[in-house]
Write a protein that holds these residues in place. Structure first.
Motif, PDB file in Angstrom:
ATOM      1  N   LYS A  53       0.834  -1.196   0.000  1.00  0.00           N
ATOM      2  CA  LYS A  53       0.000   0.000   0.000  1.00  0.00           C
ATOM      3  C   LYS A  53       0.873   1.252   0.000  1.00  0.00           C
ATOM      4  CE  LYS A  53      -3.653   2.666   0.788  1.00  0.00           C
ATOM      5  NZ  LYS A  53      -4.693   2.908  -0.239  1.00  0.00           N
ATOM      6  N   TYR A  54       2.021   1.172   0.712  1.00  0.00           N
ATOM      7  CA  TYR A  54       2.958   2.295   0.793  1.00  0.00           C
ATOM      8  C   TYR A  54       4.333   1.822   0.336  1.00  0.00           C
ATOM      9  CZ  TYR A  54      -0.810   3.692   3.922  1.00  0.00           C
ATOM     10  OH  TYR A  54      -2.045   3.955   4.455  1.00  0.00           O
ATOM     11  N   ASP A  55       5.015   2.652  -0.427  1.00  0.00           N
ATOM     12  CA  ASP A  55       6.352   2.291  -0.912  1.00  0.00           C
ATOM     13  C   ASP A  55       7.405   2.457   0.171  1.00  0.00           C
ATOM     14  OD1 ASP A  55       5.515   1.673  -3.555  1.00  0.00           O
ATOM     15  OD2 ASP A  55       5.393   3.812  -4.003  1.00  0.00           O
ATOM     16  N   ILE A  68       5.703   9.242   4.612  1.00  0.00           N
ATOM     17  CA  ILE A  68       5.318   8.247   3.613  1.00  0.00           C
ATOM     18  C   ILE A  68       5.967   8.609   2.284  1.00  0.00           C
ATOM     19  CG2 ILE A  68       3.401   7.037   2.514  1.00  0.00           C
ATOM     20  CD1 ILE A  68       3.442   6.833   5.588  1.00  0.00           C
ATOM     21  N   ASP A  70       6.098   7.798  -1.793  1.00  0.00           N
ATOM     22  CA  ASP A  70       5.450   7.206  -2.975  1.00  0.00           C
ATOM     23  C   ASP A  70       6.443   7.212  -4.127  1.00  0.00           C
ATOM     24  OD1 ASP A  70       3.021   6.886  -1.618  1.00  0.00           O
ATOM     25  OD2 ASP A  70       2.417   8.941  -2.079  1.00  0.00           O
ATOM     26  N   ARG A  71       6.748   6.033  -4.666  1.00  0.00           N
ATOM     27  CA  ARG A  71       7.727   5.922  -5.731  1.00  0.00           C
ATOM     28  C   ARG A  71       7.217   6.593  -7.010  1.00  0.00           C
ATOM     29  NH1 ARG A  71      12.043   2.367  -6.591  1.00  0.00           N
ATOM     30  NH2 ARG A  71      11.417   1.167  -4.752  1.00  0.00           N
ATOM     31  N   PHE A  80      11.217   9.416  -5.049  1.00  0.00           N
ATOM     32  CA  PHE A  80       9.967   9.402  -4.310  1.00  0.00           C
ATOM     33  C   PHE A  80       9.408  10.814  -4.124  1.00  0.00           C
ATOM     34  CE2 PHE A  80      12.426   5.750  -3.064  1.00  0.00           C
ATOM     35  CZ  PHE A  80      11.500   4.713  -2.989  1.00  0.00           C
ATOM     36  N   TYR A  82       6.870  12.673  -1.131  1.00  0.00           N
ATOM     37  CA  TYR A  82       6.669  12.388   0.285  1.00  0.00           C
ATOM     38  C   TYR A  82       5.466  13.144   0.844  1.00  0.00           C
ATOM     39  CZ  TYR A  82      11.501  10.747  -0.136  1.00  0.00           C
ATOM     40  OH  TYR A  82      12.642  10.102  -0.527  1.00  0.00           O
TER      41      TYR A  82
END
Length: 407
Positions: A53-55, A68, A70-71, A80, A82
């Protein structure tokens, strides 16, 4: 009587607010990972978000917020975007668009990050109502503290980069950002640092900045003395360059951004200017630590009692004609006996923190690569529970951990 009730209510509210500012709130959602894919579970044992769900999930500040990642798809290398998550709701903390997962400035235990908001760069923190606004939007902002040569009287400095790679230098003065100068994109800024040695530690810190020039000078030029001891904010103007990347010629500025010389950035020349051992180095702010490994790789016995129930012990075992020493995470039993829960060869523990109290973050390297928290005192999450959904922890992992899973 009514007045007394009101006063009591005000006192209770103030006490609650003060307590929240000093003591972290126990998180509801806890991160875990399976084969480097991140998910969340709640402290009741329910899976909230499955792995993938999260990278990335970084717990950088005692479970008070998560970063968090995200790629970015189709990037040439792992890159990423963030955002900040509230561990109580698993929702976004909206302070603007987070530009970098590393903080730009830290005051005590509060870290400020670079955000874009209202077409400007700001420094903000989920742990403070304060924010610091620049006059425009920058692609990158980095920060450092400059001290005198005794490591005192810090000046908070920022380097802000524009889209065309030009840079600006800013200072924080009385909770306000002040622009000092602009530097062309072809010139490098480096921090100059020194250190203090004591019998217990060595402290490294920045005492100035070096701004690249390209025209060699015959000797160090000291800035002229001024009667009142003050100079107006300097205009940092680079001159021509000789192309030497390791020891370049530079304008040298002290903690107050006063020009103190123009010289080659060798340790010898910088030490002459500051009258103390000094050299160019990276003295930008460091990220909040996630905790180092708790076992030191030396010949000494670093067994440690975690509490009345759990410990990490060095145990000697016979294998054929040889005896081997390994560390184990164990449960202490009666009569000085222990039950081995996990060997630290395949299960690596790190310290994690909640306020001033410790817990463990385990990394498992057997059938699946897992990470999960274990709070042996119950300060931040359920006591003695491995915080990962049971379905991801199969029989090929350390079987002694199974009783500590939520069922």
């Amino acid at each position: 009587m009514k007045i007394n009730i009101v006063l009591i209510l005000v006192f209770v509210i103030q006490t609650m607010l003060f307590g929240q500012s000093k003591t972290p709130v126990r998180p509801l959602y806890i991160p875990f990972s399976v084969d480097s894919e991140y998910g969340l579970m709640d402290t009741l044992g329910n899976e909230f978000a499955e792995p993938g769900k999260y990278d990335l999930i970084y717990n950088k500040n005692d479970f008070r917020y998560y970063i968090i990642g995200d790629r970015i798809k189709d990037a040439d290398y792992p890159k990423f975007t963030y955002w900040l998550m509230d561990p109580q709701t698993a929702k976004k903390i909206d302070l603007g668009d987070l530009i970098d997962d590393d903080p730009v400035m830290r005051i005590a235990d509060t870290a400020w990050y670079h955000f874009h908001k209202d077409n400007k760069s700001i420094l903000a923190s989920p742990l403070s109502n304060k924010s610091f606004a620049f006059d425009q939007k920058y692609t990158e902002v980095s920060g450092t503290k400059l001290y005198d040569t005794l490591g005192k009287y810090p000046t908070q400095l920022f380097f802000a980069e524009l889209e065309d790679y030009d840079k600006e230098v800013w200072k924080l003065v009385d909770n306000k950002l002040i622009k000092e100068s602009k530097i062309k994109k072809s010139y490098t800024i480096e921090t100059v640092g020194t250190y203090i040695d004591s019998s217990y530690y060595r402290r490294n810190f920045a005492i100035g900045i070096a701004v690249l020039t390209t025209k060699p000078v015959a000797e160090t030029k000291q800035a002229p003395a001024v009667a009142n001891g003050k100079l107006p904010p300097p205009v940092i103007t680079p001159i021509d360059n000789d192309g030497n990347e390791d020891e370049f010629y530079a304008n040298i500025y002290d903690k107050d951004l006063k020009l103190v010389g123009t010289t080659k950035t060798s340790e010898e020349e910088l030490s002459k200017i500051f009258q103390k051992s000094a050299k160019v180095g990276n003295y930008l702010i460091a990220s909040p630590s996630i905790g180092g490994g708790i076992i030191k790789q030396t010949g000494d016995d670093h067994s440690v009692d975690l509490n009345e129930t759990y410990a990490i012990k060095r145990i000697l075992k016979s294998r054929g004609n040889y005896g081997t020493q390994e560390y184990y995470f164990v449960r202490k039993e009666a009569d000085n006996q222990v039950t081995e829960i996990a060997t630290l060869v395949d299960t690596k523990p790190n310290w994690a923190y909640f306020g001033n109290q410790k817990l463990l973050s385990f990394f498992f390297y057997t059938d699946k690569r897992l990470s999960a928290y274990f709070d042996y005192n119950g300060v931040a999450m359920p006591k003695g529970k491995l915080m990962i959904p049971a379905k991801y922890y199969n029989e090929k992992q350390d079987p002694a951990f199974v009783p500590y899973l939520f069922k």
